[in-house]
Structures are given as structure tokens and as C-alpha cells.
Enzyme design. Structure first.
Site, short mmCIF file in Angstrom:
data_model
loop_
_atom_site.label_atom_id
_atom_site.label_comp_id
_atom_site.label_asym_id
_atom_site.label_seq_id
_atom_site.Cartn_x
_atom_site.Cartn_y
_atom_site.Cartn_z
N SER A 169 32.72 -8.51 -53.86
CA SER A 169 31.51 -8.16 -53.11
C SER A 169 31.91 -7.12 -52.07
O SER A 169 33.06 -7.10 -51.60
CB SER A 169 30.96 -9.40 -52.40
OG SER A 169 30.05 -9.03 -51.38
N TYR A 215 32.60 -16.66 -46.93
CA TYR A 215 32.20 -15.96 -48.17
C TYR A 215 32.92 -14.62 -48.26
O TYR A 215 33.53 -14.30 -49.28
CB TYR A 215 30.68 -15.75 -48.21
CG TYR A 215 30.25 -14.96 -49.43
CD1 TYR A 215 30.33 -15.52 -50.70
CD2 TYR A 215 29.81 -13.64 -49.30
CE1 TYR A 215 29.96 -14.78 -51.83
CE2 TYR A 215 29.44 -12.90 -50.43
CZ TYR A 215 29.51 -13.48 -51.68
OH TYR A 215 29.16 -12.75 -52.79
N1 LIG Z 1 23.51 -11.13 -55.43
C1 LIG Z 1 24.25 -10.46 -54.56
O1 LIG Z 1 23.75 -9.89 -53.57
C2 LIG Z 1 25.73 -10.34 -54.78
C3 LIG Z 1 26.41 -9.30 -54.14
C4 LIG Z 1 27.78 -9.16 -54.31
C5 LIG Z 1 28.45 -10.03 -55.13
N2 LIG Z 1 27.78 -11.04 -55.75
C6 LIG Z 1 28.55 -11.96 -56.61
O2 LIG Z 1 28.05 -11.88 -57.92
C7 LIG Z 1 28.35 -13.10 -58.61
C8 LIG Z 1 27.11 -13.55 -59.36
O3 LIG Z 1 26.10 -13.83 -58.42
P1 LIG Z 1 24.57 -13.52 -58.70
O4 LIG Z 1 24.11 -12.62 -57.65
O5 LIG Z 1 24.33 -13.18 -60.11
O6 LIG Z 1 23.96 -14.96 -58.32
P2 LIG Z 1 23.22 -16.06 -59.19
O7 LIG Z 1 22.08 -15.45 -59.93
O8 LIG Z 1 22.96 -17.18 -58.25
O9 LIG Z 1 24.31 -16.48 -60.25
C9 LIG Z 1 25.42 -17.28 -59.94
C10 LIG Z 1 25.97 -17.81 -61.24
O10 LIG Z 1 27.10 -18.64 -60.93
C11 LIG Z 1 26.91 -19.90 -61.57
N3 LIG Z 1 27.51 -20.97 -60.82
C12 LIG Z 1 27.24 -21.34 -59.53
N4 LIG Z 1 27.96 -22.42 -59.21
C13 LIG Z 1 28.69 -22.74 -60.33
C14 LIG Z 1 29.62 -23.76 -60.62
N5 LIG Z 1 29.95 -24.68 -59.70
N6 LIG Z 1 30.18 -23.78 -61.85
C15 LIG Z 1 29.83 -22.87 -62.77
N7 LIG Z 1 28.97 -21.87 -62.55
C16 LIG Z 1 28.40 -21.82 -61.33
C17 LIG Z 1 25.39 -20.08 -61.66
O11 LIG Z 1 25.04 -20.92 -62.74
P3 LIG Z 1 24.61 -22.45 -62.65
O12 LIG Z 1 23.87 -22.65 -61.37
O13 LIG Z 1 23.79 -22.62 -63.88
O14 LIG Z 1 25.91 -23.19 -62.72
C18 LIG Z 1 24.95 -18.65 -61.98
O15 LIG Z 1 25.05 -18.41 -63.36
C19 LIG Z 1 28.86 -14.07 -57.55
O16 LIG Z 1 30.27 -14.13 -57.63
C20 LIG Z 1 28.44 -13.43 -56.24
O17 LIG Z 1 29.31 -13.77 -55.18
C21 LIG Z 1 26.43 -11.20 -55.60
#
Ligand SMILES: NC(=O)c1ccc[n+]([C@@H]2O[C@H](COP(=O)([O-])OP(=O)(O)OC[C@H]3O[C@@H](n4cnc5c(N)ncnc54)[C@H](OP(=O)(O)O)[C@@H]3O)[C@@H](O)[C@H]2O)c1
Length: 266
Positions: A142, A155
Site C-alpha cells: 500500500s 496497518y
Molecule cells: N482498498 C484500498 O484502498 C487499498 C489500498 C492499498 C492497498 N490495499 C490492499 O489491497 C488488498 C486487497 O484489499 P481490497 O481493497 O481488495 O479489500 P477487500 O475488498 O476488503 O478484499 C480483501 C480480501 O481479503 C480477504 N480476507 C480478509 N481477511 C481474510 C482472512 N482472514 N483470510 C483470508 N482472506 C481474507 C477477503 O475475503 P473474505 O472476507 O471472504 O475472507 C477479501 O477477499 C489488501 O491487502 C489491502 O491492504 C487496499
């Protein structure tokens, strides 16, 4: 983009947001998929859409990567399935509350997923990739990994870990023909924000990227051979200058005498 068979990509956190987009894009590029998350229903829906659109083989595996037994199950798949050519280490959770306003148990759970699980999955897959001299590891970091002051500091620190690990993996694995990338998105429009206790509505539109655009940019960066991909930064020269400043420190990070400014008279 060609779509000849490329082996199998295992994507964690594929049930929503960025991970679900990686699943779609990688299938269109010719990868078969192993999709991992806790939400089996969401995974099944995503699987169905992708199979229909691309005809690729898509397997779903329910796993809570914060739970040791589930994590070991995914590690075993990475060790034993020789078709796997790519790991997208994407699953992650966030927090928006300031450091001291957040619950330390939640912070530990976040570290277990964002740091421990990600690291163990790298350890599980890297030896096979090295043996085959082929493979790709994408680590979802991130922008907060280099700007931990902006939101919850733990985080940001988990993502700083991901960036540091990626630098080190590059040093050790690139010469073995393994592609390594860390992706550093800014705010992306996914359910992540609600799940982290925040809300995208509080952010100005001009700092929030669509998940499609973030993933397409990340894949473009991968195609360009980037180690670090910052989808939002307009001028890559800014990152290069940051990295050059870090490299400039290297020769002096360890010395036999303290710097002159610390040499006080006794
Ligand atoms: N959105 C942003 O602004 C942003 C910015 C920078 C980086 N990121 C990073 O991008 C990545 C994906 O995030 P996203 O934005 O796509 O969010 P998201 O839509 O909430 O997706 C998160 C994913 O992680 C899975 N997950 C959460 N807890 C888990 C667990 N204990 N075991 C297995 N899977 C788990 C969730 O699936 P289930 O709930 O079905 O398990 C979901 O598929 C993360 O690493 C986040 O830190 C996000």
C-alpha cells in the site's frame, strides 16, 4: 495481451475488491486460478463468472489465513501443485483508527494476516519457483507502507514490512528468474474501507481509484518489469529519487565510529 496457457495463479483475498479483479484479469491472460478467501459463496460466484467468460479452470479454497490450520492448507497447495506459476499475495485487512485508539488484539489479527500469512505463503512457494527457475510473486502492499502517518500506523507498518520483504526477495530471487513485485496503491474503491471501520464517502473523489484501474495499472507495471508499482504516482522519477536517496545511505549504514555529530566530549 496474449492468452496462451501460463500455469496457475493462486490469489489470496480473491472474494472481493482487488483480488477479484486480479482473478478476472489473470484468467483473461490465460492463467488457471486457485482462489482463496473465507467467503465461499462470493468465491463461487466469481468462479462462475470467470469460467463462463474465459473457459479457464478455476478452483476455490475456503481458508481463513489468520488461522494456522487453514494457512497450512494453502501452504501445502503451494508446495505440492507444480502447475502454480504465480502467487498473488493480496488478502489483507486495514484499520483507520489512530494507533492508540485501536484495539491491540485487532492489530495482532491484522499482523497475522498482512504479515505472517503473506510471509509464510512466500516461504511455501519460493523453493518450487527457484527449483523450476520460473514464477511470479506479487505482494499487495500500500502507499501507506511509505506513509504510515496517514492512517492507522500498524496497518502502514504491515505494508512497510511487505515492501521491505519484497526488496529482499528481489535481491535473492531475481537472478533465479523469479519475477517479484510489490504494488502500492493509494485509496481504492473496494469494501476494504467499510471493513476497516472507515468510509470511502469521507475521501475526496480525486484520491480514490477504481479497483479495475488499480489492478490494470499493477499488471502493466508487472509487464514493465517493475519491482515497485505505484499506480497513482504521475512521475516515476519521484519514486526513483526516493529510492536513490535510500541507496545513497547504504555505504554508511554500518561503520566503526559514530558520526561526527554524535562525538561529544567526555
Ligand atoms: N482498498 C484500498 O484502498 C487499498 C489500498 C492499498 C492497498 N490495499 C490492499 O489491497 C488488498 C486487497 O484489499 P481490497 O481493497 O481488495 O479489500 P477487500 O475488498 O476488503 O478484499 C480483501 C480480501 O481479503 C480477504 N480476507 C480478509 N481477511 C481474510 C482472512 N482472514 N483470510 C483470508 N482472506 C481474507 C477477503 O475475503 P473474505 O472476507 O471472504 O475472507 C477479501 O477477499 C489488501 O491487502 C489491502 O491492504 C487496499
Amino acid at each position: 495481451m496474449t492468452n496462451f496457457p501460463r500455469g496457475t495463479a493462486l490469489i489470496t483475498g480473491a472474494s472481493s475488491g482487488i483480488g477479484a479483479l486480479y482473478a478476472d484479469r489473470l484468467a483473461r491472460r490465460g492463467y488457471d486460478l486457485i482462489l482463496v478467501a473465507r467467503g465461499q459463496d462470493a468465491l463461487a460466484r466469481i468462479r462462475e463468472d470467470i469460467v463462463q467468460a474465459t473457459g479457464r479452470t478455476v478452483t476455490t479454497v475456503r481458508a481463513d489465513l489468520g488461522e494456522r490450520d487453514d494457512l497450512l492448507k494453502i501452504e501445502a497447495i503451494l508446495r505440492s501443485d507444480p502447475s502454480i506459476t504465480m502467487l498473488v499475495n493480496n488478502a489483507g485487512v486495514g484499520a483507520v483508527a489512530p494507533l492508540l485508539m485501536s484495539d491491540v488484539e485487532d492489530m495482532e489479527r491484522m499482523i497475522r494476516l498482512n504479515v505472517t500469512a503473506l510471509t509464510r505463503l512466500v516461504y511455501a512457494v519460493a523453493p518450487s519457483f527457484v527449483a523450476r527457475e520460473h514464477g511470479t510473486i506479487v505482494n499487495m502492499a500500500s502507499a501507506l507502507g511509505i506513509a504510515p502517518e496517514i492512517l492507522n500506523g500498524v496497518y502502514g507498518a504491515t505494508k512497510a514490512f511487505v515492501i521491505a520483504l519484497t526488496f529482499s526477495l528481489q535481491k535473492e530471487l531475481a537472478e533465479k528468474n523469479i519475477r517479484i513485485q510489490a504494488v502500492l496503491p493509494g485509496a481504492v474503491d473496494t469494501p476494504f474501507w467499510e471493513a476497516s471501520g472507515g468510509s470511502l464517502d469521507r475521501l475526496p473523489d480525486q484520491i480514490v481509484m477504481k479497483a479495475e484501474d488499480a489492478v490494470d495499472a499493477a499488471l502493466a507495471g508487472l509487464d514493465m518489469g517493475e519491482l515497485i508499482t505505484l499506480p497513482s504516482i504521475p512521475d516515476i522519477g519521484d519514486w526513483n529519487a526516493y529510492e536513490a536517496a535510500r541507496q545513497k545511505l547504504m555505504p554508511n549504514l554500518s561503520r566503526d565510529v559514530p558520526a561526527a555529530r554524535y562525538q561529544t566530549r567526555r
